[in-house]
Design a protein around this motif. Structure first.
Motif, short mmCIF file in Angstrom:
data_model
loop_
_atom_site.label_atom_id
_atom_site.label_comp_id
_atom_site.label_asym_id
_atom_site.label_seq_id
_atom_site.Cartn_x
_atom_site.Cartn_y
_atom_site.Cartn_z
N ALA A 132 39.14 39.01 29.23
CA ALA A 132 40.00 39.60 28.45
C ALA A 132 39.48 40.96 27.76
CB ALA A 132 40.49 38.52 27.33
N GLY A 133 40.22 42.01 27.84
CA GLY A 133 39.71 43.21 27.22
C GLY A 133 39.14 44.04 28.18
N GLN A 134 38.62 43.73 29.40
CA GLN A 134 38.39 44.52 30.63
C GLN A 134 39.28 45.18 31.37
OE1 GLN A 134 35.32 41.57 31.89
NE2 GLN A 134 33.71 42.45 30.68
N LYS A 135 39.14 46.37 31.92
CA LYS A 135 40.16 46.96 32.51
C LYS A 135 39.58 46.65 34.09
CE LYS A 135 40.90 50.35 29.16
NZ LYS A 135 40.30 51.36 28.42
N CYS A 136 40.84 46.76 34.87
CA CYS A 136 40.64 46.66 36.35
C CYS A 136 41.65 47.37 37.03
CB CYS A 136 40.85 45.13 36.77
SG CYS A 136 42.58 44.29 36.04
N VAL A 137 41.56 47.42 38.41
CA VAL A 137 42.34 48.13 39.34
C VAL A 137 43.19 47.24 40.20
CG1 VAL A 137 42.69 49.88 40.94
CG2 VAL A 137 40.93 50.15 39.39
N ILE A 138 44.52 47.41 40.45
CA ILE A 138 45.46 46.34 41.21
C ILE A 138 45.03 47.15 42.69
CG2 ILE A 138 47.55 45.92 41.99
CD1 ILE A 138 48.47 46.07 39.23
N LEU A 139 44.47 46.16 43.61
CA LEU A 139 44.19 46.46 44.96
C LEU A 139 45.56 46.05 45.96
CD1 LEU A 139 40.60 45.30 45.23
CD2 LEU A 139 41.49 47.70 44.94
N ASP A 140 46.14 44.94 45.56
CA ASP A 140 47.23 44.51 46.49
C ASP A 140 48.02 43.68 45.69
OD1 ASP A 140 48.81 43.92 48.73
OD2 ASP A 140 47.29 42.61 49.57
N ILE A 141 49.45 43.52 46.16
CA ILE A 141 50.37 42.83 45.59
C ILE A 141 50.85 41.54 46.41
CG2 ILE A 141 52.69 42.52 44.58
CD1 ILE A 141 52.66 45.48 44.15
N VAL A 148 48.49 39.35 41.97
CA VAL A 148 47.93 40.56 42.36
C VAL A 148 46.48 40.40 42.69
CG1 VAL A 148 49.63 42.04 41.39
CG2 VAL A 148 47.73 41.56 40.24
N LEU A 149 45.72 41.39 43.58
CA LEU A 149 44.63 41.23 43.84
C LEU A 149 43.87 42.38 43.17
CD1 LEU A 149 42.10 40.07 45.61
CD2 LEU A 149 42.55 42.00 47.41
N VAL A 150 42.80 42.07 42.12
CA VAL A 150 42.38 43.20 41.29
C VAL A 150 40.82 43.20 41.49
CG1 VAL A 150 44.17 42.85 39.62
CG2 VAL A 150 41.93 41.80 39.14
N THR A 151 40.37 44.24 40.96
CA THR A 151 38.78 44.43 40.98
C THR A 151 38.30 45.35 39.98
OG1 THR A 151 36.84 44.97 42.34
CG2 THR A 151 38.61 46.49 42.51
N GLY A 152 37.17 45.30 39.58
CA GLY A 152 36.78 46.24 38.49
C GLY A 152 36.36 47.75 38.62
N PRO A 153 35.65 47.73 39.77
CA PRO A 153 34.62 46.82 40.39
C PRO A 153 33.77 46.27 39.51
CG PRO A 153 34.69 49.06 41.39
CD PRO A 153 35.51 49.01 40.14
N LYS A 154 32.87 45.29 39.98
CA LYS A 154 31.85 44.60 39.13
C LYS A 154 30.97 45.48 38.52
CE LYS A 154 29.47 40.44 39.20
NZ LYS A 154 29.74 40.02 38.03
N LYS A 155 30.40 46.49 39.37
CA LYS A 155 29.54 47.40 38.67
C LYS A 155 30.03 48.29 37.58
CE LYS A 155 28.14 49.99 42.25
NZ LYS A 155 27.38 50.60 43.32
N VAL A 156 31.19 48.41 37.69
CA VAL A 156 31.67 49.30 36.71
C VAL A 156 32.24 48.64 35.23
CG1 VAL A 156 33.76 50.96 36.15
CG2 VAL A 156 32.57 51.15 38.40
N SER A 157 33.30 47.62 35.37
CA SER A 157 33.78 46.88 34.44
C SER A 157 33.29 45.37 34.16
CB SER A 157 35.16 47.15 34.15
OG SER A 157 35.55 46.28 35.31
N GLY A 158 32.72 44.96 35.21
CA GLY A 158 32.39 43.45 35.37
C GLY A 158 33.31 42.38 35.82
N ILE A 159 34.30 43.01 36.29
CA ILE A 159 35.49 42.05 36.92
C ILE A 159 35.14 42.25 38.55
CG2 ILE A 159 37.79 41.88 37.26
CD1 ILE A 159 38.42 42.87 34.56
N LYS A 160 34.99 41.07 38.99
CA LYS A 160 34.86 41.06 40.50
C LYS A 160 36.21 40.68 41.10
CE LYS A 160 33.72 36.03 40.73
NZ LYS A 160 32.71 35.02 41.17
N ARG A 161 36.38 41.13 42.36
CA ARG A 161 37.58 41.17 43.32
C ARG A 161 38.03 39.64 43.17
NH1 ARG A 161 39.18 43.98 48.23
NH2 ARG A 161 37.84 45.62 47.40
#
Length: 96
Positions: A18-27, A33-46
């Motif tokens: 919670a509070g971290q940002k991610c990018v939507i990759l697929d609906i 939805v499928l999301v990623t941070g990517p992990k190196k950037v925001s810490g959220i893995k796919r």
């Protein structure tokens, strides 16, 4: 403007991320939805995420459906949004 679309940057509002940002990759469907941070950037893995756990922002990057983490990171760098995605957001929990 479509709110939920591929490339939209969102904030996770529930869970340990919670509070971290991610990018939507697929609906996937009407609820996920499928999301990623990517992990190196925001810490959220796919991963698959419920739409109710996301808060869309007004920012969007131009990526293809199912793009790799490296492609997403490159597009964020090109758009100048890398620092924006790294920032955490404080989530306010309503008191009942």
């Amino acid at each position: 403007m479509a709110i939920i679309e591929v490339g939209r940057i969102c904030v996770k509002t529930k869970g340990r991320e919670a509070g971290q940002k991610c990018v939507i990759l697929d609906i996937i469907d009407n609820n996920f939805v499928l999301v990623t941070g990517p992990k190196k950037v925001s810490g959220i893995k796919r991963r698959r995420t419920n739409l109710l756990h996301l808060e869309p922002t007004d920012k969007k990057i131009d990526i293809s459906k199912g793009a790799s983490d490296e492609e997403v990171e490159k597009k964020l760098q090109e758009a100048g949004l890398l620092d924006f995605v790294k920032e955490k957001v404080k989530i306010k929990i309503p008191v009942i």
